[in-house]
Design a protein around this motif. Structure first.
Motif, PDB file in Angstrom:
ATOM      1  N   ILE A 170    -111.373 -20.979 -12.473  1.00 37.04           N
ATOM      2  CA  ILE A 170    -112.174 -20.906 -10.925  1.00 37.04           C
ATOM      3  C   ILE A 170    -113.174 -20.042 -10.789  1.00 37.04           C
ATOM      4  N   ILE A 171    -112.812 -18.615 -11.533  1.00 35.76           N
ATOM      5  CA  ILE A 171    -114.035 -17.546 -11.183  1.00 35.76           C
ATOM      6  C   ILE A 171    -115.303 -18.114 -11.813  1.00 35.76           C
ATOM      7  N   THR A 172    -115.099 -18.741 -13.101  1.00 29.43           N
ATOM      8  CA  THR A 172    -116.425 -19.129 -13.654  1.00 29.43           C
ATOM      9  C   THR A 172    -117.205 -20.292 -13.014  1.00 29.43           C
ATOM     10  N   GLU A 173    -116.759 -21.075 -12.289  1.00 33.49           N
ATOM     11  CA  GLU A 173    -117.485 -22.170 -11.236  1.00 33.49           C
ATOM     12  C   GLU A 173    -118.611 -21.486 -10.410  1.00 33.49           C
ATOM     13  N   ALA A 174    -119.624 -22.056 -10.635  1.00 35.86           N
ATOM     14  CA  ALA A 174    -120.691 -21.575 -10.025  1.00 35.86           C
ATOM     15  C   ALA A 174    -120.725 -21.789  -8.545  1.00 35.86           C
ATOM     16  N   GLU A 175    -119.907 -22.928  -8.142  1.00 33.14           N
ATOM     17  CA  GLU A 175    -119.995 -23.036  -6.563  1.00 33.14           C
ATOM     18  C   GLU A 175    -118.997 -22.066  -6.018  1.00 33.14           C
ATOM     19  N   VAL A 176    -118.415 -21.019  -6.603  1.00 31.76           N
ATOM     20  CA  VAL A 176    -117.249 -20.249  -5.887  1.00 31.76           C
ATOM     21  C   VAL A 176    -117.955 -19.182  -5.190  1.00 31.76           C
ATOM     22  N   THR A 177    -117.787 -19.001  -3.905  1.00 25.26           N
ATOM     23  CA  THR A 177    -118.342 -17.894  -3.153  1.00 25.26           C
ATOM     24  C   THR A 177    -118.041 -16.572  -3.724  1.00 25.26           C
ATOM     25  N   VAL A 178    -118.840 -15.423  -3.140  1.00 22.13           N
ATOM     26  CA  VAL A 178    -118.854 -14.257  -3.361  1.00 22.13           C
ATOM     27  C   VAL A 178    -117.219 -13.858  -2.936  1.00 22.13           C
ATOM     28  N   GLN A 179    -116.879 -14.066  -1.860  1.00 26.49           N
ATOM     29  CA  GLN A 179    -115.716 -13.737  -1.127  1.00 26.49           C
ATOM     30  C   GLN A 179    -114.443 -14.441  -1.915  1.00 26.49           C
ATOM     31  N   SER A 180    -114.577 -15.553  -2.471  1.00 30.30           N
ATOM     32  CA  SER A 180    -113.585 -15.936  -3.353  1.00 30.30           C
ATOM     33  C   SER A 180    -113.358 -15.360  -4.644  1.00 30.30           C
ATOM     34  N   ILE A 181    -114.606 -14.956  -5.008  1.00 35.37           N
ATOM     35  CA  ILE A 181    -114.643 -14.264  -6.526  1.00 35.37           C
ATOM     36  C   ILE A 181    -113.927 -12.728  -6.216  1.00 35.37           C
ATOM     37  N   GLU A 182    -113.822 -12.141  -5.016  1.00 34.52           N
ATOM     38  CA  GLU A 182    -113.246 -11.046  -5.001  1.00 34.52           C
ATOM     39  C   GLU A 182    -111.755 -11.095  -4.707  1.00 34.52           C
ATOM     40  N   THR A 183    -111.533 -12.177  -4.073  1.00 32.65           N
ATOM     41  CA  THR A 183    -109.982 -12.617  -4.213  1.00 32.65           C
ATOM     42  C   THR A 183    -109.249 -13.169  -5.345  1.00 32.65           C
ATOM     43  N   LEU A 184    -110.183 -13.609  -6.126  1.00 36.18           N
ATOM     44  CA  LEU A 184    -109.848 -14.290  -7.346  1.00 36.18           C
ATOM     45  C   LEU A 184    -109.452 -13.269  -8.311  1.00 36.18           C
ATOM     46  N   VAL A 185    -110.659 -12.134  -8.605  1.00 40.56           N
ATOM     47  CA  VAL A 185    -110.456 -11.108  -9.341  1.00 40.56           C
ATOM     48  C   VAL A 185    -109.377 -10.513  -8.857  1.00 40.56           C
ATOM     49  N   GLU A 186    -108.839 -10.158  -7.584  1.00 42.30           N
ATOM     50  CA  GLU A 186    -107.704  -9.360  -7.040  1.00 42.30           C
ATOM     51  C   GLU A 186    -106.456 -10.009  -7.841  1.00 42.30           C
ATOM     52  N   LEU A 187    -106.471 -11.408  -7.615  1.00 48.92           N
ATOM     53  CA  LEU A 187    -105.354 -12.136  -7.798  1.00 48.92           C
ATOM     54  C   LEU A 187    -105.081 -12.033  -9.357  1.00 48.92           C
ATOM     55  N   TYR A 188    -106.346 -12.121 -10.131  1.00 45.92           N
ATOM     56  CA  TYR A 188    -106.322 -12.045 -11.734  1.00 45.92           C
ATOM     57  C   TYR A 188    -105.536 -10.758 -12.125  1.00 45.92           C
ATOM     58  N   CYS A 189    -106.024  -9.658 -11.547  1.00 44.39           N
ATOM     59  CA  CYS A 189    -105.759  -8.332 -11.981  1.00 44.39           C
ATOM     60  C   CYS A 189    -104.113  -8.212 -11.646  1.00 44.39           C
ATOM     61  N   THR A 190    -103.686  -8.846 -10.392  1.00 45.84           N
ATOM     62  CA  THR A 190    -102.133  -8.559 -10.255  1.00 45.84           C
ATOM     63  C   THR A 190    -101.313  -9.468 -11.167  1.00 45.84           C
ATOM     64  N   ALA A 191    -101.892 -10.523 -11.626  1.00 49.40           N
ATOM     65  CA  ALA A 191    -101.151 -11.775 -12.418  1.00 49.40           C
ATOM     66  C   ALA A 191    -101.186 -11.100 -14.025  1.00 49.40           C
ATOM     67  N   GLU A 192    -102.352 -10.237 -14.456  1.00 51.31           N
ATOM     68  CA  GLU A 192    -102.413 -10.161 -15.708  1.00 51.31           C
ATOM     69  C   GLU A 192    -102.028  -8.533 -15.782  1.00 51.31           C
ATOM     70  N   TYR A 193    -100.750  -8.134 -16.285  1.00 55.20           N
ATOM     71  CA  TYR A 193    -100.162  -6.727 -16.442  1.00 55.20           C
ATOM     72  C   TYR A 193    -100.873  -6.062 -17.591  1.00 55.20           C
TER      73      TYR A 193
ATOM     74  N   LEU B 249    -101.194 -19.230 -13.588  1.00 53.74           N
ATOM     75  CA  LEU B 249    -101.938 -18.643 -12.362  1.00 53.74           C
ATOM     76  C   LEU B 249    -103.131 -18.050 -13.147  1.00 53.74           C
ATOM     77  N   ILE B 250    -103.077 -17.114 -14.217  1.00 52.25           N
ATOM     78  CA  ILE B 250    -104.074 -16.390 -14.966  1.00 52.25           C
ATOM     79  C   ILE B 250    -104.926 -17.504 -15.487  1.00 52.25           C
ATOM     80  N   THR B 251    -104.682 -18.371 -16.064  1.00 52.60           N
ATOM     81  CA  THR B 251    -105.867 -19.602 -16.656  1.00 52.60           C
ATOM     82  C   THR B 251    -106.257 -20.199 -15.404  1.00 52.60           C
ATOM     83  N   VAL B 252    -105.809 -20.732 -14.472  1.00 48.37           N
ATOM     84  CA  VAL B 252    -106.453 -21.270 -13.226  1.00 48.37           C
ATOM     85  C   VAL B 252    -107.403 -20.289 -12.529  1.00 48.37           C
ATOM     86  N   THR B 253    -107.076 -19.054 -12.474  1.00 50.12           N
ATOM     87  CA  THR B 253    -107.674 -18.055 -11.995  1.00 50.12           C
ATOM     88  C   THR B 253    -109.078 -17.899 -12.708  1.00 50.12           C
ATOM     89  N   LYS B 254    -108.747 -17.773 -13.899  1.00 46.05           N
ATOM     90  CA  LYS B 254    -110.054 -17.507 -14.864  1.00 46.05           C
ATOM     91  C   LYS B 254    -111.002 -18.704 -14.830  1.00 46.05           C
TER      92      LYS B 254
END
Length: 190
Positions: free
Chosen positions: A23-46, A16-21
């Motif tokens: 996806i965050i770097t993809e240029a097509e990702v929306t700002v709303q998706s970035i918010e969710t992805l960073v939150e998800l990454y912060c939850t998964a990376e202890y 999950l951490i690998t996939v999240t990182k």
């Protein structure tokens, strides 16, 4: 759906951490998706330091896409750093999400301090209202974690209220100002 994932499964969490990182770097990702992805990454990376370092590296890669490219001579590239509004909105969104996912004092963490100065404070003067608004938001979130920063930027929030004419920036700055007055007064900070 990923928020419901079993974080005790080490292999699944690392995937999950690998996939999240990625996806965050993809240029097509929306700002709303970035918010969710960073939150998800912060939850998964202890590990908090790993979270901070990884998001800082992602921001660096987004802003400096040619850094490390060996086929170009340095003197042929005036500047490869991207400061356009779209890039800065993405980076500021990541900084805000990161700051919301840590508990350390932003003022005393070297990586967060660099992000604060290089990304957030440099964006405060942007001509783009959305970039300015996100920088004020990120600064306010940083001040929640640091009474040193709250004291340092209290007057700044009031100055923004007095000079900026964009409604969302005014509201965010004023809320930050009002949020920190009692906090600083109650703790007798000088």
């Amino acid at each position: 759906m990923a928020r419901l994932a079993d974080m005790s499964d080490e292999a699944g969490r690392k995937n999950l951490i690998t996939v999240t990182k990625y996806i965050i770097t993809e240029a097509e990702v929306t700002v709303q998706s970035i918010e969710t992805l960073v939150e998800l990454y912060c939850t998964a990376e202890y590990n908090e330091q790993t979270r901070i370092q990884t998001i800082a590296e992602i921001i660096n890669d987004i802003r400096n896409p040619l850094e490390g490219a060996t086929q170009f001579k340095i003197d042929e590239i005036e500047s490869c750093e991207k400061n356009d509004p779209v890039t800065m909105i993405r980076c500021l969104t990541m900084v805000s999400g990161l700051v919301q996912g840590v508990k350390c004092d932003v003022a005393f963490d070297p990586t967060l301090s660099v992000l604060l100065e290089d990304i957030v404070m440099n964006s405060v003067v942007s001509q783009n209202e959305i970039v300015r608004h996100l920088s004020i938001k990120a600064l306010g979130l940083s001040c929640i974690l640091s009474k040193t920063l709250a004291k340092k930027y209290l007057v700044f929030f009031l100055q923004v209220v007095m000079v900026d004419n964009y409604t969302e920036i005014l509201e965010t700055s004023f809320k930050n100002y009002l949020r920190f007055i009692p906090r600083l007064r109650n703790r007798n900070i000088r």
